[in-house]
Design a protein around this motif. Structure first.
Motif, mmCIF file in Angstrom:
data_model
loop_
_atom_site.group_PDB
_atom_site.id
_atom_site.type_symbol
_atom_site.label_atom_id
_atom_site.label_comp_id
_atom_site.label_asym_id
_atom_site.label_seq_id
_atom_site.Cartn_x
_atom_site.Cartn_y
_atom_site.Cartn_z
ATOM 1 N N TRP A 220 -5.813 -75.959 -65.414
ATOM 2 C CA TRP A 220 -5.822 -76.550 -64.071
ATOM 3 C C TRP A 220 -7.177 -77.204 -63.787
ATOM 4 C CZ3 TRP A 220 -8.649 -74.631 -59.733
ATOM 5 C CH2 TRP A 220 -8.345 -75.248 -58.520
ATOM 6 N N PHE A 221 -8.262 -76.512 -64.149
ATOM 7 C CA PHE A 221 -9.593 -77.109 -64.007
ATOM 8 C C PHE A 221 -9.698 -78.375 -64.855
ATOM 9 C CE2 PHE A 221 -11.372 -72.880 -62.567
ATOM 10 C CZ PHE A 221 -11.916 -73.355 -61.381
ATOM 11 N N GLU A 222 -9.234 -78.297 -66.091
ATOM 12 C CA GLU A 222 -9.308 -79.435 -67.015
ATOM 13 C C GLU A 222 -8.583 -80.651 -66.456
ATOM 14 O OE1 GLU A 222 -7.118 -80.523 -71.183
ATOM 15 O OE2 GLU A 222 -7.946 -78.490 -71.018
ATOM 16 N N LEU A 223 -7.482 -80.411 -65.727
ATOM 17 C CA LEU A 223 -6.688 -81.498 -65.156
ATOM 18 C C LEU A 223 -7.181 -81.916 -63.770
ATOM 19 C CD1 LEU A 223 -3.160 -80.186 -66.226
ATOM 20 C CD2 LEU A 223 -4.430 -82.087 -67.231
ATOM 21 N N ASN A 224 -8.355 -81.379 -63.372
ATOM 22 C CA ASN A 224 -8.964 -81.723 -62.078
ATOM 23 C C ASN A 224 -8.037 -81.395 -60.904
ATOM 24 O OD1 ASN A 224 -11.403 -82.888 -63.224
ATOM 25 N ND2 ASN A 224 -10.131 -84.622 -63.841
ATOM 26 N N GLY A 225 -7.394 -80.227 -60.993
ATOM 27 C CA GLY A 225 -6.513 -79.803 -59.914
ATOM 28 C C GLY A 225 -7.269 -79.561 -58.617
ATOM 29 N N LYS A 226 -6.591 -79.801 -57.494
ATOM 30 C CA LYS A 226 -7.252 -79.602 -56.200
ATOM 31 C C LYS A 226 -6.844 -78.301 -55.517
ATOM 32 C CE LYS A 226 -3.958 -82.850 -54.065
ATOM 33 N NZ LYS A 226 -3.836 -84.180 -53.405
ATOM 34 N N GLU A 227 -5.657 -77.780 -55.807
ATOM 35 C CA GLU A 227 -5.229 -76.483 -55.270
ATOM 36 C C GLU A 227 -4.388 -75.797 -56.335
ATOM 37 O OE1 GLU A 227 -6.229 -75.194 -52.557
ATOM 38 O OE2 GLU A 227 -6.596 -76.748 -51.054
ATOM 39 N N LEU A 228 -4.519 -74.462 -56.403
ATOM 40 C CA LEU A 228 -3.740 -73.667 -57.342
ATOM 41 C C LEU A 228 -3.162 -72.480 -56.591
ATOM 42 C CD1 LEU A 228 -2.862 -73.105 -60.303
ATOM 43 C CD2 LEU A 228 -4.982 -71.783 -60.557
ATOM 44 N N PHE A 229 -1.863 -72.270 -56.701
ATOM 45 C CA PHE A 229 -1.227 -71.213 -55.912
ATOM 46 C C PHE A 229 -0.195 -70.465 -56.760
ATOM 47 C CE2 PHE A 229 1.578 -74.835 -55.557
ATOM 48 C CZ PHE A 229 2.841 -74.297 -55.562
ATOM 49 N N LEU A 230 0.287 -69.371 -56.198
ATOM 50 C CA LEU A 230 1.375 -68.604 -56.794
ATOM 51 C C LEU A 230 2.045 -67.805 -55.700
ATOM 52 C CD1 LEU A 230 0.405 -65.354 -56.957
ATOM 53 C CD2 LEU A 230 -1.038 -66.260 -58.760
ATOM 54 N N GLN A 231 3.210 -67.260 -56.003
ATOM 55 C CA GLN A 231 3.815 -66.286 -55.101
ATOM 56 C C GLN A 231 4.280 -65.092 -55.908
ATOM 57 O OE1 GLN A 231 5.523 -68.961 -56.072
ATOM 58 N NE2 GLN A 231 7.701 -68.805 -55.629
ATOM 59 N N THR A 232 4.201 -63.922 -55.292
ATOM 60 C CA THR A 232 4.565 -62.701 -55.997
ATOM 61 C C THR A 232 5.107 -61.693 -55.000
ATOM 62 O OG1 THR A 232 3.752 -61.051 -57.596
ATOM 63 C CG2 THR A 232 2.267 -61.631 -55.787
ATOM 64 N N GLU A 233 5.645 -60.598 -55.499
ATOM 65 C CA GLU A 233 6.209 -59.568 -54.622
ATOM 66 C C GLU A 233 5.095 -58.831 -53.895
ATOM 67 O OE1 GLU A 233 7.006 -59.861 -57.884
ATOM 68 O OE2 GLU A 233 8.830 -60.988 -57.455
ATOM 69 N N THR A 234 5.346 -58.524 -52.636
ATOM 70 C CA THR A 234 4.376 -57.813 -51.808
ATOM 71 C C THR A 234 4.500 -56.307 -52.007
ATOM 72 O OG1 THR A 234 4.545 -59.561 -50.146
ATOM 73 C CG2 THR A 234 3.580 -57.473 -49.426
ATOM 74 N N GLY A 235 3.361 -55.638 -52.099
ATOM 75 C CA GLY A 235 3.351 -54.186 -52.090
ATOM 76 C C GLY A 235 3.715 -53.522 -53.395
ATOM 77 N N THR A 236 3.746 -54.267 -54.507
ATOM 78 C CA THR A 236 4.079 -53.661 -55.800
ATOM 79 C C THR A 236 2.830 -53.366 -56.620
ATOM 80 O OG1 THR A 236 4.252 -55.807 -56.897
ATOM 81 C CG2 THR A 236 6.257 -54.945 -55.876
ATOM 82 N N GLY A 237 1.670 -53.808 -56.141
ATOM 83 C CA GLY A 237 0.433 -53.686 -56.904
ATOM 84 C C GLY A 237 0.074 -54.982 -57.594
ATOM 85 N N ILE A 238 1.081 -55.830 -57.830
ATOM 86 C CA ILE A 238 0.817 -57.115 -58.475
ATOM 87 C C ILE A 238 0.002 -58.011 -57.560
ATOM 88 C CG2 ILE A 238 1.869 -59.157 -59.522
ATOM 89 C CD1 ILE A 238 4.338 -57.423 -60.096
ATOM 90 N N ASP A 239 0.328 -58.003 -56.263
ATOM 91 C CA ASP A 239 -0.423 -58.821 -55.305
ATOM 92 C C ASP A 239 -1.877 -58.361 -55.212
ATOM 93 O OD1 ASP A 239 0.683 -56.478 -54.239
ATOM 94 O OD2 ASP A 239 0.812 -57.276 -52.209
ATOM 95 N N SER A 240 -2.105 -57.061 -55.268
ATOM 96 C CA SER A 240 -3.480 -56.543 -55.236
ATOM 97 C C SER A 240 -4.250 -56.967 -56.483
ATOM 98 C CB SER A 240 -3.464 -55.018 -55.138
ATOM 99 O OG SER A 240 -2.843 -54.603 -53.942
ATOM 100 N N TRP A 241 -3.569 -57.005 -57.622
ATOM 101 C CA TRP A 241 -4.211 -57.438 -58.868
ATOM 102 C C TRP A 241 -4.682 -58.883 -58.745
ATOM 103 C CZ3 TRP A 241 -2.977 -61.067 -62.752
ATOM 104 C CH2 TRP A 241 -3.699 -60.924 -63.957
ATOM 105 N N TYR A 242 -3.839 -59.738 -58.201
ATOM 106 C CA TYR A 242 -4.234 -61.138 -58.018
ATOM 107 C C TYR A 242 -5.406 -61.269 -57.044
ATOM 108 C CZ TYR A 242 -0.242 -62.915 -60.663
ATOM 109 O OH TYR A 242 0.644 -63.210 -61.671
ATOM 110 N N ASN A 243 -5.405 -60.450 -56.006
ATOM 111 C CA ASN A 243 -6.552 -60.439 -55.086
ATOM 112 C C ASN A 243 -7.842 -60.124 -55.826
ATOM 113 O OD1 ASN A 243 -4.709 -59.188 -52.262
ATOM 114 N ND2 ASN A 243 -5.709 -61.158 -52.412
#
Length: 259
Positions: A220-243
């Motif tokens: 994404w950096f290499e392609l000069n991206g301006k925003e990078l996002f994702l969506q994941t399940e809330t409250g499973t621990g996966i969201d905390s990992w991304y944080n």
């Protein structure tokens, strides 16, 4: 109207999404290959009895299931939804499913896994990616992985996105050369979305997921991206990992299905 949902559609179109139907302030994102509410739902700018009744007619006119996506900041009366038959689906353990949408800010991690990362460029690598994807997302449902076995339509939709400059699929190989983790970066007009990030249970907790996620971020950096996002399940621990690795919460959202 939530622009991130439109970015989600734009970066995904050609993998899991196919169509965007519009009628005034009514919108519907859909897949030609997948039938579930994850990839077939609509948006309504204001949640009122009148707008929902128009939305139901709109969905019928385009032959789509009356699934509705509502960001949690939206102001509305739950009774309107209930009166018209809209409910939030529950997971197998009775927990209402909620999504966290997240945006990348900066790297807060160091990749320590001993591994090799490759972007998919051959048919054999494509097969390896799909095999790892199925091993990561299939199997018994758990709170951390509320998917179960994915329908074959998912791999059919995923398969068509390979060798397309819009989609960048990465495989992580461990020290002995086994493919152990995968992730995809989808790009459109400077916006990037992270998808298909998964590690089979036998290879979890070795840093491989972080390594392959890092490969997507670097691309994404290499392609000069301006925003990078994702969506994941809330409250499973996966969201905390991304944080912890450098993503901040944007908003929460839920699907409502009409019964």
């Amino acid at each position: 109207m939530n622009n991130w949902l439109f970015h989600h559609y734009d970066v995904q179109k050609g993998m899991y999404f196919d169509n965007l139907n519009e009628d005034g302030e009514l919108y519907y994102f859909s897949s030609d290959m997948i039938n579930d509410s994850v990839w077939n739902y609509g948006l309504v700018s204001r949640i009122t009895k009148d707008s929902l009744e128009k939305y139901i007619i709109f969905c019928n006119s385009i032959g789509k299931a009356t699934n509705l996506y509502i960001p949690h900041k939206t102001s509305f009366d739950d009774r309107i939804l209930l009166d018209l038959g809209f409910i939030r689906p529950e997971s197998d353990d009775g927990i209402l499913v909620t999504e966290t949408w997240m945006k990348f800010t900066h790297k807060k991690y160091v990749v320590k896994a001993k591994c090799n990362i490759k972007e998919v460029v051959t048919q054999e690598e494509k097969k390896q990616f799909i095999d790892v994807f199925l091993a990561a997302y299939g199997g018994e449902k758990t709170p951390e992985k509320p998917y179960g076995d994915l329908p074959v339509e998912y791999t059919d939709a995923l398969s068509r996105s390979f060798f397309n400059s819009k989609f960048h699929h990465f495989i992580c190989y461990n020290e002995i050369g086994n493919p152990v983790s995968v992730a995809s970066l989808c790009m459109n007009d400077g916006y990037g979305g992270l998808y298909n990030i998964g590690t089979p249970p036998a290879y979890e907790k070795n840093g491989f997921g972080l390594a392959v996620t890092d490969a997507c971020i670097n691309k994404w950096f290499e392609l000069n991206g301006k925003e990078l996002f994702l969506q994941t399940e809330t409250g499973t621990g996966i969201d905390s990992w991304y944080n912890r690795i450098g993503f901040e919460n944007l908003f929460f959202g839920s699907i409502y299905e009409k019964q």
